[in-house]
Design a protein around this motif. Structure first.
Motif, PDB file in Angstrom:
ATOM      1  N   ASP A  31      33.639  79.640  76.906  1.00 52.34           N
ATOM      2  CA  ASP A  31      32.504  78.889  77.356  1.00 52.34           C
ATOM      3  C   ASP A  31      31.482  79.550  76.174  1.00 52.34           C
ATOM      4  N   GLY A  46      35.307  75.229  76.698  1.00 53.95           N
ATOM      5  CA  GLY A  46      34.239  74.605  77.487  1.00 53.95           C
ATOM      6  C   GLY A  46      33.251  73.721  76.673  1.00 53.95           C
ATOM      7  N   GLU A  47      32.617  72.736  77.310  1.00 54.07           N
ATOM      8  CA  GLU A  47      31.777  71.753  76.620  1.00 54.07           C
ATOM      9  C   GLU A  47      30.919  72.449  75.816  1.00 54.07           C
ATOM     10  N   SER A  63      36.763  70.959  73.961  1.00 46.12           N
ATOM     11  CA  SER A  63      35.772  70.089  74.794  1.00 46.12           C
ATOM     12  C   SER A  63      34.436  70.519  73.961  1.00 46.12           C
ATOM     13  N   GLY A  64      34.474  71.640  73.220  1.00 52.50           N
ATOM     14  CA  GLY A  64      33.164  71.859  72.442  1.00 52.50           C
ATOM     15  C   GLY A  64      33.444  71.587  71.099  1.00 52.50           C
ATOM     16  N   HIS A  65      32.717  72.653  70.338  1.00 52.78           N
ATOM     17  CA  HIS A  65      32.769  72.648  68.759  1.00 52.78           C
ATOM     18  C   HIS A  65      33.630  73.676  68.189  1.00 52.78           C
ATOM     19  N   GLU A  78      39.188  66.574  73.866  1.00 54.40           N
ATOM     20  CA  GLU A  78      38.349  65.983  74.940  1.00 54.40           C
ATOM     21  C   GLU A  78      37.301  64.839  74.321  1.00 54.40           C
ATOM     22  N   SER A  79      36.681  64.301  75.208  1.00 58.12           N
ATOM     23  CA  SER A  79      35.751  63.212  74.594  1.00 58.12           C
ATOM     24  C   SER A  79      34.360  64.137  74.016  1.00 58.12           C
ATOM     25  N   THR A  80      34.154  65.187  74.590  1.00 56.29           N
ATOM     26  CA  THR A  80      32.975  65.885  73.949  1.00 56.29           C
ATOM     27  C   THR A  80      33.287  66.840  72.936  1.00 56.29           C
ATOM     28  N   ALA A  81      34.366  66.679  72.334  1.00 57.74           N
ATOM     29  CA  ALA A  81      34.915  67.743  71.222  1.00 57.74           C
ATOM     30  C   ALA A  81      34.605  67.287  69.897  1.00 57.74           C
ATOM     31  N   GLY A  98      36.316  61.782  71.404  1.00 59.68           N
ATOM     32  CA  GLY A  98      36.732  63.084  70.661  1.00 59.68           C
ATOM     33  C   GLY A  98      36.528  62.900  69.014  1.00 59.68           C
TER      34      GLY A  98
END
Length: 138
Positions: A31, A46-47, A63-65, A78-81, A98
């Motif tokens: 995270d 994590g996002e 989910s993150g960068h 994931e969509s936030t990646a 994503g």
């Protein structure tokens, strides 16, 4: 830590920043921020997390960068990646939204990664994009 099945995993909390390469023999949940390469069995990102380095994992759910190349047998974006780097995979799932700015190569392929465009943005897809061993991204 151990989950309910007794399996061991490590957590890098959101307030932790690691500068240097990270190798885990257990599953890893990130995270926080990692400035260096990450090698582990199973990775969950994590996002709000940032990884600036190469990722090598048996499976990864991002989910993150990530700013660096990724190599995983089973890879879920994931969509936030937001990924900036080339991707080597056996099985690939990209959720709507994503984003990957890099090239794709299936693990069984020979040669350099290939892609039709440098950026893959599946925000307009109704369903996740799932690529398996028989799929080819050109």
């Amino acid at each position: 830590m151990r989950n309910s099945s007794g399996h061991t995993f490590s957590v890098i909390a959101s307030d932790v920043e690691i500068v240097g390469n990270l190798t885990a023999r257990v599953d890893l949940h990130v995270d926080g921020k990692v400035q260096g390469d990450v090698t582990c069995g199973n990775l969950v990102q994590g996002e709000g997390s940032i990884i600036a380095g190469k990722v090598i994992a048996e499976s990864a759910k991002l989910s993150g960068h990530v700013e660096g190349s990724i190599e995983a047998n089973d890879l879920v974006i994931e969509s936030t990646a937001r990924i900036v780097g080339d991707v080597v995979y056996s099985n690939l799932t990209i959720a709507p939204g994503g984003q990957i700015d890099g090239k794709f190569r299936h693990k069984s392929s020979k040669g350099a990664p290939t892609s039709a465009r440098p950026t893959a943005n599946v925000a307009k897809q109704a369903e996740p994009l799932i690529l398996g061993a028989e799929s080819k991204v050109i």
